[in-house]
Structure formats: structure tokens, C-alpha cells
Design a protein around this motif. Structure first.
Motif, PDB file in Angstrom:
ATOM      1  N   ARG A 137       0.832  -1.206   0.000  1.00 48.82           N
ATOM      2  CA  ARG A 137       0.000   0.000   0.000  1.00 48.82           C
ATOM      3  C   ARG A 137       0.862   1.250   0.000  1.00 48.82           C
ATOM      4  O   ARG A 137       2.002   1.246   0.455  1.00 48.82           O
ATOM      5  N   GLY A 138       0.310   2.322  -0.537  1.00 51.43           N
ATOM      6  CA  GLY A 138       1.024   3.590  -0.585  1.00 51.43           C
ATOM      7  C   GLY A 138       2.048   3.685  -1.698  1.00 51.43           C
ATOM      8  O   GLY A 138       2.850   4.606  -1.731  1.00 51.43           O
ATOM      9  N   GLN A 139       2.017   2.735  -2.630  1.00 52.45           N
ATOM     10  CA  GLN A 139       3.000   2.705  -3.721  1.00 52.45           C
ATOM     11  C   GLN A 139       2.353   2.841  -5.097  1.00 52.45           C
ATOM     12  O   GLN A 139       2.980   2.572  -6.113  1.00 52.45           O
ATOM     13  N   GLY A 140       1.083   3.236  -5.124  1.00 54.72           N
ATOM     14  CA  GLY A 140       0.418   3.465  -6.396  1.00 54.72           C
ATOM     15  C   GLY A 140      -0.206   2.243  -7.039  1.00 54.72           C
ATOM     16  O   GLY A 140      -0.708   2.320  -8.171  1.00 54.72           O
ATOM     17  N   VAL A 141      -0.209   1.113  -6.346  1.00 50.59           N
ATOM     18  CA  VAL A 141      -0.752  -0.117  -6.918  1.00 50.59           C
ATOM     19  C   VAL A 141      -2.262   0.009  -7.132  1.00 50.59           C
ATOM     20  O   VAL A 141      -2.777  -0.316  -8.204  1.00 50.59           O
ATOM     21  N   ALA A 142      -2.975   0.469  -6.121  1.00 52.20           N
ATOM     22  CA  ALA A 142      -4.434   0.597  -6.240  1.00 52.20           C
ATOM     23  C   ALA A 142      -4.801   1.576  -7.352  1.00 52.20           C
ATOM     24  O   ALA A 142      -5.731   1.323  -8.126  1.00 52.20           O
TER      25      ALA A 142
END
Length: 150
Positions: free
Chosen positions: A83-88
Motif C-alpha cells: 500500500r502507498g505505492q500506487g498499486v491501487a
């Protein structure tokens, strides 16, 4: 490097990620989880995106037709370590591209007040809050959103 694949709900990696999602939502929603779970079945979803990092499934999302011109975004999840790495955002953008390719004009979705990170993602991605629709009408914990596609 992040790799996104388009698949269906028969994909075993998608099903494993959905189990993790359901566990996470069960903890967040508590007693309300059973109400939401009835609307989140994954049988026969034709439009699923699974994200991989070095062949490890780390996130997913899907959509179903909502109306003749709209799709409903469903089952968005990213494993906590990613999370927080642009995956979503990448998954959501791929779902939107796919919906556009199929000539849909927009997307709707429902998320919960107990998922502030999801609300932030959708706001950053151009979604705007709308009145709660369908089964979510009158449900205080639900947040419904919509975005027009180009």
C-alpha cells in the motif's frame, strides 16, 4: 516492476486476494460485514484486474455492469506491504481503461466510512460523492461515488 493482467473471477490469484480482502473488511466493519458481504459475491465476474510484483499477486479490482452506460467498481484490494505505492491507482486506472474500451461512460462504486484510504484514492482519481444508490441507500457507513469516463 508492476504487471497488471486482465482476467475473470475464475483466476485463483484473484480469489486468494478476495479472501484477504474479506478478512480485512470483516475486521473493519465488524457486525456490519454480513450486510456488505451479500453484495460482494465474485461468481462470474468477467472483468478482473490482478496486479503482480515479481509474479506475486499483490492487488486486485473488478467491475460489473451497473447500467447500460455505467460499471460498478468492485473488490479493490492491495496487500498491506504494497500500500502507498500506487498499486491501487494503477489497478483502478486499468479497470477504467477497460470499461472505456467497452464503451461505458462512467463508473460508480461503494466504499465504507471505515476505509478512509479508499475514499482518498477515489477522490484523487476523480470520483465524486453521490447519493447512496440501491442497497446502500440509507446506510450511514456507505459512501457512494461516481466518475465520468472520457
Amino acid at each position: 516492476m508492476l504487471r497488471l493482467i486482465r482476467t475473470t473471477s475464475d483466476n485463483p490469484d484473484f480469489r486468494a486476494l478476495v479472501q484477504l480482502l474479506d478478512h480485512d473488511l470483516g475486521e473493519r466493519d465488524g457486525a456490519d460485514h454480513a450486510f456488505y458481504a451479500q453484495f460482494n459475491k465474485v461468481d462470474a465476474i468477467k472483468h478482473v484486474v490482478v496486479a503482480y510484483q515479481q509474479e506475486v499477486p499483490i492487488g486486485c479490482g473488478a467491475f460489473k455492469e451497473f447500467s447500460g452506460e455505467l460499471v460498478e467498481i468492485k473488490r479493490m484490494y492491495v496487500q498491506p506491504d504494497w500500500r502507498g505505492q500506487g498499486v491501487a491507482a494503477a489497478i483502478l486506472a486499468e479497470l477504467e481503461r477497460w470499461a472505456e474500451e467497452l464503451n461505458y461512460k462512467g463508473c460508480v462504486l461503494e466504499t465504507g466510512m471505515k476505509q478512509p484510504e479508499a475514499i482518498r484514492l477515489y477522490n484523487r482519481s476523480g470520483y465524486r460523492r453521490i447519493p447512496n444508490y440501491g442497497q446502500y441507500a440509507g446506510v450511514e457507513n456507505s459512501v457512494c461515488m461516481q466518475k465520468e469516463l472520457l
